[in-house]
Design a protein around this motif. Structure first.
Motif, mmCIF file in Angstrom:
data_model
loop_
_atom_site.group_PDB
_atom_site.id
_atom_site.type_symbol
_atom_site.label_atom_id
_atom_site.label_comp_id
_atom_site.label_asym_id
_atom_site.label_seq_id
_atom_site.Cartn_x
_atom_site.Cartn_y
_atom_site.Cartn_z
ATOM 1 N N GLU A 1 -0.060 -4.917 3.958
ATOM 2 C CA GLU A 1 -0.168 -6.232 3.328
ATOM 3 C C GLU A 1 -1.492 -6.430 2.611
ATOM 4 O O GLU A 1 -1.673 -7.419 1.909
ATOM 5 N N HIS A 2 -2.433 -5.530 2.797
ATOM 6 C CA HIS A 2 -3.732 -5.659 2.135
ATOM 7 C C HIS A 2 -4.380 -4.283 2.064
ATOM 8 O O HIS A 2 -3.865 -3.300 2.625
ATOM 9 N N ASP A 3 -5.515 -4.196 1.386
ATOM 10 C CA ASP A 3 -6.130 -2.909 1.085
ATOM 11 C C ASP A 3 -6.551 -2.132 2.331
ATOM 12 O O ASP A 3 -6.377 -0.915 2.403
ATOM 13 N N LEU A 4 -7.128 -2.822 3.320
ATOM 14 C CA LEU A 4 -7.567 -2.109 4.513
ATOM 15 C C LEU A 4 -6.394 -1.473 5.237
ATOM 16 O O LEU A 4 -6.495 -0.357 5.749
ATOM 17 N N ALA A 5 -5.276 -2.182 5.292
ATOM 18 C CA ALA A 5 -4.091 -1.622 5.946
ATOM 19 C C ALA A 5 -3.605 -0.390 5.190
ATOM 20 O O ALA A 5 -3.159 0.597 5.793
ATOM 21 N N ALA A 6 -3.681 -0.427 3.856
ATOM 22 C CA ALA A 6 -3.262 0.725 3.057
ATOM 23 C C ALA A 6 -4.167 1.927 3.310
ATOM 24 O O ALA A 6 -3.699 3.065 3.450
ATOM 25 N N VAL A 7 -5.467 1.686 3.396
ATOM 26 C CA VAL A 7 -6.403 2.776 3.661
ATOM 27 C C VAL A 7 -6.192 3.325 5.072
ATOM 28 O O VAL A 7 -6.241 4.536 5.298
ATOM 29 N N ALA B 1 -3.372 3.438 6.589
ATOM 30 C CA ALA B 1 -2.154 4.250 6.512
ATOM 31 C C ALA B 1 -2.470 5.633 5.949
ATOM 32 O O ALA B 1 -1.934 6.646 6.417
ATOM 33 N N TYR B 2 -3.344 5.681 4.946
ATOM 34 C CA TYR B 2 -3.729 6.971 4.369
ATOM 35 C C TYR B 2 -4.472 7.827 5.390
ATOM 36 O O TYR B 2 -4.162 9.009 5.582
ATOM 37 N N LEU B 3 -5.445 7.238 6.062
ATOM 38 C CA LEU B 3 -6.248 7.994 7.028
ATOM 39 C C LEU B 3 -5.419 8.436 8.235
ATOM 40 O O LEU B 3 -5.712 9.474 8.844
ATOM 41 N N HIS B 4 -4.379 7.684 8.549
ATOM 42 C CA HIS B 4 -3.545 8.020 9.705
ATOM 43 C C HIS B 4 -2.883 9.387 9.532
ATOM 44 O O HIS B 4 -2.530 10.045 10.515
ATOM 45 N N ARG B 5 -2.730 9.826 8.307
ATOM 46 C CA ARG B 5 -2.122 11.133 8.045
ATOM 47 C C ARG B 5 -2.965 12.273 8.624
ATOM 48 O O ARG B 5 -2.464 13.371 8.863
ATOM 49 N N TYR B 6 -4.274 12.017 8.850
ATOM 50 C CA TYR B 6 -5.195 13.063 9.303
ATOM 51 C C TYR B 6 -5.589 12.873 10.770
ATOM 52 O O TYR B 6 -6.612 13.394 11.210
ATOM 53 N N ARG B 7 -4.741 12.186 11.514
ATOM 54 C CA ARG B 7 -5.065 11.867 12.913
ATOM 55 C C ARG B 7 -5.189 13.107 13.785
ATOM 56 O O ARG B 7 -5.870 13.085 14.807
ATOM 57 N N VAL C 1 -12.588 13.257 -2.696
ATOM 58 C CA VAL C 1 -11.906 12.585 -1.585
ATOM 59 C C VAL C 1 -11.284 11.277 -2.059
ATOM 60 O O VAL C 1 -10.114 10.975 -1.755
ATOM 61 N N LEU C 2 -12.034 10.506 -2.820
ATOM 62 C CA LEU C 2 -11.534 9.206 -3.274
ATOM 63 C C LEU C 2 -10.395 9.381 -4.275
ATOM 64 O O LEU C 2 -9.427 8.620 -4.265
ATOM 65 N N ARG C 3 -10.505 10.389 -5.131
ATOM 66 C CA ARG C 3 -9.436 10.636 -6.102
ATOM 67 C C ARG C 3 -8.138 10.971 -5.372
ATOM 68 O O ARG C 3 -7.056 10.484 -5.732
ATOM 69 N N ALA C 4 -8.238 11.790 -4.326
ATOM 70 C CA ALA C 4 -7.039 12.147 -3.557
ATOM 71 C C ALA C 4 -6.448 10.919 -2.866
ATOM 72 O O ALA C 4 -5.219 10.750 -2.824
ATOM 73 N N ALA C 5 -7.311 10.061 -2.326
ATOM 74 C CA ALA C 5 -6.825 8.859 -1.642
ATOM 75 C C ALA C 5 -6.103 7.932 -2.615
ATOM 76 O O ALA C 5 -5.017 7.410 -2.320
ATOM 77 N N PHE C 6 -6.699 7.726 -3.798
ATOM 78 C CA PHE C 6 -6.065 6.841 -4.779
ATOM 79 C C PHE C 6 -4.769 7.445 -5.310
ATOM 80 O O PHE C 6 -3.795 6.718 -5.567
ATOM 81 N N ALA C 7 -4.742 8.769 -5.460
ATOM 82 C CA ALA C 7 -3.501 9.418 -5.913
ATOM 83 C C ALA C 7 -2.378 9.160 -4.915
ATOM 84 O O ALA C 7 -1.229 8.880 -5.298
ATOM 85 N N TRP C 8 -2.700 9.232 -3.622
ATOM 86 C CA TRP C 8 -1.686 8.982 -2.590
ATOM 87 C C TRP C 8 -1.239 7.526 -2.610
ATOM 88 O O TRP C 8 -0.040 7.231 -2.471
ATOM 89 N N LEU C 9 -2.175 6.588 -2.799
ATOM 90 C CA LEU C 9 -1.826 5.166 -2.826
ATOM 91 C C LEU C 9 -0.919 4.853 -4.027
ATOM 92 O O LEU C 9 -0.068 3.951 -3.953
ATOM 93 N N TYR D 1 1.705 1.741 -3.540
ATOM 94 C CA TYR D 1 0.876 0.587 -3.167
ATOM 95 C C TYR D 1 0.066 0.143 -4.380
ATOM 96 O O TYR D 1 -0.116 -1.043 -4.624
ATOM 97 N N LEU D 2 -0.420 1.132 -5.154
ATOM 98 C CA LEU D 2 -1.132 0.847 -6.408
ATOM 99 C C LEU D 2 -0.286 1.264 -7.585
ATOM 100 O O LEU D 2 0.520 2.192 -7.514
#
Length: 343
Positions: free
Chosen positions: A233-239, A241-247, A328-336, A341-342
């Protein structure tokens, strides 16, 4: 001083089960003699000048202080003249209980001034470096030091607190509906003047609603209009979700979290924008920021639970580290974008 028998003193004022020195007359007498000698020593150092001179004369005449009824009257009179006030040069044992004073002294903290310096250097988690002090006792000590700042002549830094963070906290449940993020029982709101930002690591972050990129009134400019594949529902939740992939890859997770939290802090504190509202010019500005972070964003390495934690070290980032951050940021934005989400 009133010549009461040691056995009577033990019976009237001490519990033998809790005070081993009250178990026998000899032990009681040794204890009282030690107490008396300590008090004479303190009176010579810090007592009234009249009392100190009286004691010095007694020591000169008898070899040790011979305490009399007159001495007792002088002590009682001195106690009515002025209340003692703490000074920066006072040893900690003058003001704190023996066990506390011992623990502080073992860490090299001999005076009240040294204690304030120690706390100011370490911030809100100073007490973790002192064995068996604990958060509750630390809070009491800091409150006492703050009350006496005028006579101590030293100020306790604002972030010397037992809370994990000095920034204002709000309940996780109440903030979540405004586009915030839950973290245990509380969240830390970031923002404010970029010269004195309120910063917190990612696991404790929440952002003001207007900068959250939330679904309702504060939707980010770059939010996709199509159905998203993640429930954020917001940007922090999206981030998150992205980081959860590397748990299951803790080293990678740590590195990616570091780069994303740096960007989010910059967005909110410096750029005053939601992460989902960034455009090309913002991204170029962030590259410049990586070359020379603001002084308020840098600091020596601290625990992530410290109110003095900062996202960058004073040494800054090498060219390779800057390039890594961009990748790192480019990869994160590509996934979003991939999960819609974006846009």
């Amino acid at each position: 001083m009133q010549r009461l028998p040691a056995a009577t003193i033990a019976r009237l004022y001490y519990d033998p089960e809790r005070s081993p020195h009250a178990a026998s007359v000899d032990a009681m007498e040794r204890f009282l003699v030690t107490m008396r000698d300590d008090l004479v020593h303190l009176a010579l150092l810090h007592g009234s000048s009249v009392l100190a001179e009286h004691l010095k004369a007694s020591i000169k005449q008898h070899g040790s202080a011979k305490l009399t009824a007159m001495t007792l009257r002088m002590v009682e009179q001195a106690s009515t003249l002025a209340a003692a006030v703490p000074l920066a040069t006072h040893p900690v044992h003058l003001w704190f209980r023996p066990l506390i004073a011992q623990r502080l002294t073992r860490e090299g903290i001999g005076t009240l001034g040294a204690l304030i310096t120690y706390c100011n250097a370490r911030g809100g988690i100073w007490w973790r470096s002192v064995p068996r002090i604990g958060a509750l006792r630390a809070r009491t000590i800091i409150a006492w030091l703050r009350r006496h700042e005028a006579t101590l002549g030293l100020k306790v830094a604002a972030d010397v607190d037992t809370a994990s963070f000095v920034p204002a906290e709000t309940s996780g449940a109440g903030f979540e509906g405004q586009g915030g993020a839950k973290s245990g029982n509380s969240v830390v709101v970031i923002g404010g003047d970029s010269s004195e930002p309120r910063l917190a690591p990612f696991e404790h972050l929440a952002v003001p609603a207007e900068l959250s990129g939330g679904n309702e009134n504060y939707r980010g400019l770059n939010r996709a209009s199509a159905f998203a594949f993640i429930r954020a529902e917001h940007d922090l939740a999206a981030v998150h979700a992205y980081l959860h992939r590397y748990r299951d890859r803790p080293t990678t997770l740590r590195a990616y979290t570091r780069e994303l939290e740096r960007l989010i802090l910059w967005c909110v504190v410096v750029r005053h924008k939601a992460l989902s509202s960034l455009i090309v010019e913002d991204c170029e500005a962030y590259k410049d920021f990586l070359q020379a972070p603001l002084a308020s964003f840098t600091g020596p390495k601290r625990a992530r639970t410290s109110g003095r934690w900062r996202p960058f070290t004073p040494e800054g980032l090498s060219a390779d580290s800057q390039a890594y951050a961009v990748r790192v940021l480019r990869a994160a934005f590509a996934w979003l974008v991939e999960v819609r989400y974006l846009a």
